[in-house]
Design an enzyme around this catalytic site. Structure first.
Site, mmCIF file in Angstrom:
data_model
loop_
_atom_site.group_PDB
_atom_site.id
_atom_site.type_symbol
_atom_site.label_atom_id
_atom_site.label_comp_id
_atom_site.label_asym_id
_atom_site.label_seq_id
_atom_site.Cartn_x
_atom_site.Cartn_y
_atom_site.Cartn_z
ATOM 1 N N LYS A 59 -10.444 -2.608 -3.702
ATOM 2 C CA LYS A 59 -10.677 -1.776 -3.376
ATOM 3 C C LYS A 59 -12.374 -1.151 -3.804
ATOM 4 C CE LYS A 59 -6.211 -0.869 -2.031
ATOM 5 N NZ LYS A 59 -4.835 -0.274 -2.846
ATOM 6 N N GLN A 103 -1.996 1.079 -8.374
ATOM 7 C CA GLN A 103 -1.151 0.251 -7.212
ATOM 8 C C GLN A 103 0.133 -0.531 -6.974
ATOM 9 O OE1 GLN A 103 -3.266 -0.910 -5.131
ATOM 10 N NE2 GLN A 103 -1.743 -2.459 -4.341
ATOM 11 N N ASP A 126 -3.589 8.730 -2.341
ATOM 12 C CA ASP A 126 -3.129 6.974 -1.903
ATOM 13 C C ASP A 126 -2.420 7.948 -0.351
ATOM 14 O OD1 ASP A 126 -3.228 4.424 -1.833
ATOM 15 O OD2 ASP A 126 -2.327 4.267 -3.573
HETATM 16 N N1 GUN Z 1 0.200 -1.324 -2.086
HETATM 17 C C1 GUN Z 1 0.764 -1.807 -0.641
HETATM 18 N N2 GUN Z 1 0.314 -0.779 -0.659
HETATM 19 C C2 GUN Z 1 -0.663 -0.094 -0.836
HETATM 20 C C3 GUN Z 1 -1.869 1.495 -1.203
HETATM 21 O O1 GUN Z 1 -2.026 1.373 0.470
HETATM 22 N N3 GUN Z 1 -2.010 1.570 -1.772
HETATM 23 C C4 GUN Z 1 -1.362 1.669 -2.790
HETATM 24 N N4 GUN Z 1 -1.553 1.802 -4.443
HETATM 25 N N5 GUN Z 1 -0.243 0.260 -3.328
HETATM 26 C C5 GUN Z 1 0.351 -0.279 -1.928
#
Ligand code: GUN
Length: 315
Positions: A59, A103, A126
């Site tokens: 990211k 995350q 998100d």
């Molecule tokens: N864990 C698995 N997929 C995601 C996501 O799209 N965003 C976040 N923050 N954590 C995740």
């Protein structure tokens, strides 16, 4: 008579992800020129989960590629809910931070719901905050979770008409299954959601012209679950390393995958049985190279959107 098996057309995520990131990069540059401002994403990771470390690194790397500023906050496993709340609150009030993500999964000791609900909904790139989930459910989306939003982009890019399709989503997570079902409903599909308690999974999935699978079990969706010619979107990302399993799942392509296992210790497989699905489905997203790349691209798009809305502009 020898009939040649036709293989499902692969739905390539890389092309679409690159296109989205190019668009975002152009708009970020325009914002930098006209407003003297660059969007900023704060990514928060807690603990030592190696998969989470890779995801967050990807990211941050994507931010660099599109010209978005980023901050990576890596906290120890011992972090308390209160300490993480303090960090989230400090990011909420900072004018120079547009997007905040924590995350997932968070370590067991931390109350995930409390943290998600603490993020300012206008910075919730998100799309996990109840305000954003609620707006999506009402058909007025603002920030939509990145993976399902990316799947819609992938379908649109490939000129797949969603309206009127029988769509089946397997999995009901807050991150993928539920928002995916909402997005498909908003696009006028007839939507069924199947999950771990569904009595006859194959009966549900076999009706689907469009099948989206997000359950987290390697190769679970096989020939018997797929309507011939269906569009199959595989959200799963499972690591496998057993030679027998690689052969069972990949058929003709097993040798190539075993080379990957020899090099890395594992290979990635989705929730859909790749060899069987490619013989039945009309279109199929590969793993890797399908949906995974779109998640990060959509996160960039959401972060730009947060900054755009903050400036009172139309996204
Ligand atoms: N864990 C698995 N997929 C995601 C996501 O799209 N965003 C976040 N923050 N954590 C995740």
């Amino acid at each position: 008579m020898i009939t040649e098996k036709t293989k499902a057309q692969p739905l390539d995520g890389a092309v679409v992800a690159a296109r989205i990131k190019d668009e975002v990069a152009g708009q970020v540059e325009a914002m930098a020129q006209t407003r003297d401002y660059r969007p900023c994403l704060a990514a928060v990771r807690v603990g030592d989960d190696p998969a989470s470390a890779v995801y967050v690194r990807n990211k941050i790397k994507a931010c660099e590629e599109v010209g978005i500023r980023s901050e990576h906050h890596a906290l120890p496993e011992s972090t308390t809910t209160e300490e993480l709340l303090n960090l989230v609150n400090s990011l909420n009030v900072r004018d120079d931070v547009d997007g905040i993500l924590t995350q997932l999964p968070l370590p067991r000791g931390i109350d995930e719901t409390t943290i998600i609900e603490a993020i300012d909904p206008s910075k919730d790139v998100d799309g996990f905050h109840p305000i954003n989930a609620g707006k999506l459910a009402m058909g007025r989306p603002v920030f939509v979770p990145c993976t399902p939003a990316g799947i819609i982009e992938l379908l649109d890019f490939n000129a797949i008409e969603i309206r009127g399709l029988n769509a089946c989503v397997v999995g009901r997570s807050q991150i993928v299954g539920r928002p995916m079902a909402q997005l498909l409903l908003q696009r006028d599909a007839t939507v069924t959601i199947c999950h771990s308690r569904t009595r006859d999974l194959a009966a549900g999935t076999r009706e689907a012209d469009l099948l989206v699978v997000a359950i987290g079990r390697a190769g679970m969706i096989g020939r018997e679950h797929i309507k011939p010619g269906a569009i199959v979107v595989d959200v799963g990302m499972n690591k496998i390393s057993e030679e027998q399993e690689v052969h069972a799942l990949f058929g003709d392509a097993a040798e190539k995958r075993l080379e990957v296992v020899a090099k890395r210790g594992y290979t990635l497989v989705g929730d859909v049985h790749p060899a069987e699905a490619s013989e039945v489905a009309g279109m199929l997203t590969p793993v890797p190279g399908g949906v995974g790349l779109l998640t990060v691209a959509m996160l960039m798009k959401n972060t730009l959107k947060a900054a755009t809305l903050k400036h009172g502009l139309n996204p």
